[in-house]
Design an enzyme around this catalytic site. Structure first.
Site, PDB file in Angstrom:
ATOM      1  N   CYS A 197       9.673 -14.654  -0.151  1.00 57.19           N
ATOM      2  CA  CYS A 197      11.139 -14.680  -0.076  1.00 57.19           C
ATOM      3  C   CYS A 197      11.590 -16.091   0.300  1.00 57.19           C
ATOM      4  O   CYS A 197      11.023 -16.714   1.195  1.00 57.19           O
ATOM      5  CB  CYS A 197      11.616 -13.660   0.950  1.00 57.19           C
ATOM      6  SG  CYS A 197      13.402 -13.640   1.117  1.00 57.19           S
ATOM      7  N   GLU A 230      -6.555   4.605  -5.302  1.00 54.17           N
ATOM      8  CA  GLU A 230      -6.082   4.853  -6.670  1.00 54.17           C
ATOM      9  C   GLU A 230      -7.226   4.514  -7.614  1.00 54.17           C
ATOM     10  O   GLU A 230      -7.497   3.345  -7.888  1.00 54.17           O
ATOM     11  CB  GLU A 230      -4.865   3.973  -7.003  1.00 54.17           C
ATOM     12  CG  GLU A 230      -3.659   4.263  -6.140  1.00 54.17           C
ATOM     13  CD  GLU A 230      -2.436   3.414  -6.499  1.00 54.17           C
ATOM     14  OE1 GLU A 230      -2.421   2.803  -7.591  1.00 54.17           O
ATOM     15  OE2 GLU A 230      -1.512   3.350  -5.678  1.00 54.17           O
ATOM     16  N   GLU A 248       0.536  -1.474  -1.811  1.00 53.15           N
ATOM     17  CA  GLU A 248       0.156  -2.766  -2.400  1.00 53.15           C
ATOM     18  C   GLU A 248       1.016  -3.921  -1.886  1.00 53.15           C
ATOM     19  O   GLU A 248       1.739  -4.582  -2.647  1.00 53.15           O
ATOM     20  CB  GLU A 248       0.183  -2.681  -3.925  1.00 53.15           C
ATOM     21  CG  GLU A 248      -0.836  -1.676  -4.463  1.00 53.15           C
ATOM     22  CD  GLU A 248      -0.980  -1.706  -5.981  1.00 53.15           C
ATOM     23  OE1 GLU A 248      -0.046  -2.147  -6.670  1.00 53.15           O
ATOM     24  OE2 GLU A 248      -2.032  -1.266  -6.470  1.00 53.15           O
TER      25      GLU A 248
HETATM   26  C1  GLA Z   1      -0.427   0.504  -8.635  1.00 52.21           C
HETATM   27  C2  GLA Z   1       0.539   1.247  -7.751  1.00 52.21           C
HETATM   28  C3  GLA Z   1       0.845   2.623  -8.215  1.00 52.21           C
HETATM   29  C4  GLA Z   1       1.038   2.637  -9.705  1.00 52.21           C
HETATM   30  C5  GLA Z   1      -0.225   2.113 -10.348  1.00 52.21           C
HETATM   31  C6  GLA Z   1      -0.200   2.193 -11.853  1.00 52.21           C
HETATM   32  O1  GLA Z   1      -1.728   0.658  -8.268  1.00 52.21           O
HETATM   33  O2  GLA Z   1       0.128   1.305  -6.408  1.00 52.21           O
HETATM   34  O3  GLA Z   1       2.025   3.069  -7.595  1.00 52.21           O
HETATM   35  O4  GLA Z   1       2.122   1.848 -10.029  1.00 52.21           O
HETATM   36  O5  GLA Z   1      -0.366   0.774  -9.976  1.00 52.21           O
HETATM   37  O6  GLA Z   1       0.724   1.348 -12.414  1.00 52.21           O
END
Ligand code: GLA
Ligand code: GLA
Length: 697
Positions: A187, A337, A181
């Site tokens: 910065c 995810e 992500e």
């Molecule tokens: C994001 C992150 C994961 C995890 C999820 C759930 O998608 O990429 O590592 O932290 O959120 O919080």
């Protein structure tokens, strides 16, 4: 052999040994199902490093039983892989891969740069990013390194090179996820400032050009050396030059892309046979995904339908899917995810979902173009910030309802692989997203109730309620396949985009524009043309006045005299060539146009000067679609989604019931149930939280 022939032999041996690296920027379509050995990708995010090794075998067997054939590993495992600077340990990951591979499960490895080791921060404190108040982040969370820091870049190159080298020929490793992500934080240290100066120099060549573009005459901000240029204070209310601030957003997006390329360059050189992706965040807008994704083989993203206020509305995730697909030429993608349980981040909780809904969401991903679904995460962590963020299993590994639903879904998707393979989403309608405008609204957000994403949703949800597929376009996308494009609040607009939209309309397209369009040029400087600036002729209106909603009430009046309340912003329209469709109902501009329609070439341009309630967008889009002969999807009840993928000779219709009630949908023709293999009647019955996948010719 002559020296020349020896040299030639060496060169050709070298060329044979090192296949040419693929082009840095990939645009060709990537076949995810073929990549995963012909299987629909069905996976989990797994953290073997956090569990006893004797549990791995049990986990892998349980995964296999649920149809899992894919895992993402290692994206937070930097310290396990490089416990001391330059000393690597891949043994544990090799062993984990061996166990998983033996159960038919292949892996994507995360390059672990999102979560650097403590030793790195201790030895090089400046790898931590500095916030806009000049404070460096402390060690202990993740994702707070400085993108520009040379020590961090060197450490990145070292770990990525070591991983690429170790796994380049591993048959159980399919490819890479870069970092995790990407996007934050910006910065604000001296190294970043110097990088910003370099970026500005490259863009503007001379300070004179920069001063002119940014309008630094205002408040006497003229810069006489590059090093005088400050970093912005983006915090709202701390007035800063909007032109500088927009360029800083672009700089951050470009810098993120450059950092990604540090990694992709190594991976493509050392491991050219492996594919590269990144887990993105849908509507997250700090970076321009349409640019970043040019360096990836395919798009992957993180889909959490129930984290946020919008519980049980499927539109949020739907738009996320469609935007992610649109950010790489509408190619199929995967979910890296997919929500696998209750979201609970430290102190923030989501809500628990009925187990059946996890199956509906998985199918929603597929319906919108996913050729892979990977759940976050296999099992809830016992440790750390995410102790409450549920995986499929909880800490006790009990085969709960979610596991059973995931297993059922896995079997079904494996069965549907051949039907799905090669099919894609085709849409008559599209939304245009402008990264420049989104950034400009972060800098100057209009009124409190204005939200760019809400503008997208007003139209998106209307199309979806009518069962019409929607694509998402970026300025460089191909506009020609569409019948209707909605381009909300094109606040920052350059001439090429204005021309492209004009061509689309002239060639017969329907273009819908909304308030605050054409206000700024590409430097975030206000146009000196009459508003809506470069769109005025196209829209057939002139705007000499506007009114932000602070606390006044406003309404629009339809031709039959009905009054509808209006919100957020009121562009007061003077039609030049356009016809008036709606007028304002209150105040000193009562009777002036609020919504207009202008015939242009073979097409039509609407200008919507204000916000109305959602139901009117459904009515309006319906009327336009009917006039255009766009087949409206099915008549679907509230809480049911219909979405279509297609391939040669076949349409695949997904009917998704997000409600706890049985629902009925009239198909108007009989369909073939792709799962049961049986014919379905014209009137489809959907059980609570159920899904039907139907094929029609
Ligand atoms: C994001 C992150 C994961 C995890 C999820 C759930 O998608 O990429 O590592 O932290 O959120 O919080
Ligand atoms: C003050 C300042 C002006 C101008 C106006 C409007 O009066 O003196 O320079 O900024 O506010 O903001």
């Amino acid at each position: 052999m002559t020296p020349r022939r020896i040299l030639a032999a060496i060169v050709s041996a070298y060329l044979l040994l090192s296949p040419p690296a693929r082009a840095q920027e990939t645009t060709k379509s990537f076949d995810l199902i073929a990549w995963n050995s012909g299987k629909f990708i069905y996976g989990v995010d797994y953290y073997p490093e956090a569990w006893n090794e004797d549990q791995w075998e049990k986990d892998a067997a349980m995964m296999q039983a649920a149809g899992i054939n894919f895992v993402r590993l290692a994206e937070f495992a930097w310290v396990k892989l490089e416990p001391r600077e330059g000393k690597f340990d891949f043994d544990w990951l090799d062993r984990a891969l061996k166990v998983l591979n033996a159960h038919g499960i292949k892996a994507v490895l995360g390059t672990p740069t999102c979560s650097p080791p403590a030793w790195l921060y201790a030895r090089y404190p400046d790898v931590a990013a500095m916030d806009e108040n000049g404070v460096r982040y402390r060690y202990g969370s993740r994702r707070n390194y400085c993108l520009h820091n040379p020590n961090f870049i060197a450490a990145t190159e070292r770990i990525v090179t070591a991983m690429a080298d170790h796994y380049k020929n591993h048959p159980g490793v399919q490819g890479w996820q870069i970092d995790n992500e990407l996007g934050d934080p910006e910065c604000f240290d001296a190294v970043s400032q110097a990088a910003f100066h370099k970026w500005c120099q490259k863009k503007y060549k001379t300070l004179e050009a920069l001063n002119k573009a940014w309008g630094t005459v205002f408040w006497g901000h003229t810069y006489q050396t590059w090093s005088e240029i400050p970093l912005p204070w983006n915090t709202l209310g701390k007035a800063h030059n909007p032109s500088l601030a927009l360029d800083f957003h672009r700089f951050h997006s470009d810098s993120t892309h450059d950092y990604l390329k540090v990694q992709t360059t190594i991976l493509r050189r050392l491991a050219p046979a492996k594919a590269i992706t990144h887990n993105e965040m849908g509507l997250f807008d700090h970076i321009d995904y349409s640019d970043l994704n040019r360096s990836l083989d395919f798009v992957a993203w993180d889909n959490y339908p129930m984290f946020g206020k919008d519980y049980a509305s499927y539109f949020g995730s739907g738009l996320g899917h469609d935007l992610m697909r649109g950010s790489k030429n509408n190619q199929n993608f995967m979910v890296m995810e997919q929500q696998g349980g209750l979201p609970g981040w430290s102190v923030f909780w989501g809500r628990q979902a009925p187990p059946g809904l996890y199956r509906v969401w998985a199918y929603q991903s597929v319906a919108h173009g996913a050729d892979g679904v990977c759940y976050f995460r296999w099992r809830t962590s016992r440790y750390g910030t995410e102790q409450y963020w549920q995986g499929i299993l909880d800490q006790d590994s009990y085969a709960n309802q979610r596991y059973k639903i995931v297993a059922q879904t896995g079997k079904e998707l494996s069965q549907l692989t051949d039907v799905l393979h090669g099919s894609r989403v085709v849409s008559p309608a599209a939304l245009l997203v402008s990264p420049d405008s989104r950034w400009a609204f972060h800098i100057q957000p209009l009124v409190e109730s204005f939200d760019y994403n809400h503008q997208l949703h007003l139209y998106y949800d209307a199309f979806r309620r009518l069962g019409i597929n929607v694509d998402v376009l970026f300025p460089q996308s191909d506009f020609t396949p569409y019948k209707i494009i909605v381009a909300p609040s094109l606040f920052v607009l350059d001439k090429p985009l204005a021309d492209k939209l004009a061509k689309f309309a002239r060639d017969g397209g329907i273009l819908i524009l909304t308030y605050r369009s054409g206000v700024k040029d590409e430097h975030n400087v206000v146009t000196d043309l009459t508003l809506p600036g470069p769109l005025a002729e196209l829209a057939g209106v002139a705007i000499h006045d506007f009114d932000p909603q602070i606390n006044q009430e406003q309404a629009v009046v339809t031709t039959d005299g009905t009054s509808i309340s209006a919100h957020t912003w009121f562009d007061i329209l003077d039609p030049t060539t356009a016809d008036t469709v709606l007028t304002y109902g209150k105040g000193y501009y009562a009777g002036k146009a609020a919504l207009t329609r202008n015939r242009v070439g073979n097409g039509m341009v609407y200008y919507v000067g204000t916000d109305l309630a959602q139901e009117y967008y459904v009515q309006g889009i319906k009327a336009v679609a009917e006039r255009l002969g766009i087949p409206l999807g099915l008549s679907i009840p509230e809480g049911v989604e219909a979405a279509v993928r297609e391939k040669e000779g076949m349409k695949i219709l997904f009917l998704l019931n997000y409600t706890d009630q049985p629902q009925k949908v009239s198909l108007g023709q009989s369909g073939h149930n792709a799962l049961s293999g049986e014919a379905e009647p014209e009137e489809i019955q959907l059980a609570p939280f159920d899904v039907k996948v139907l094929t029609t010719p």
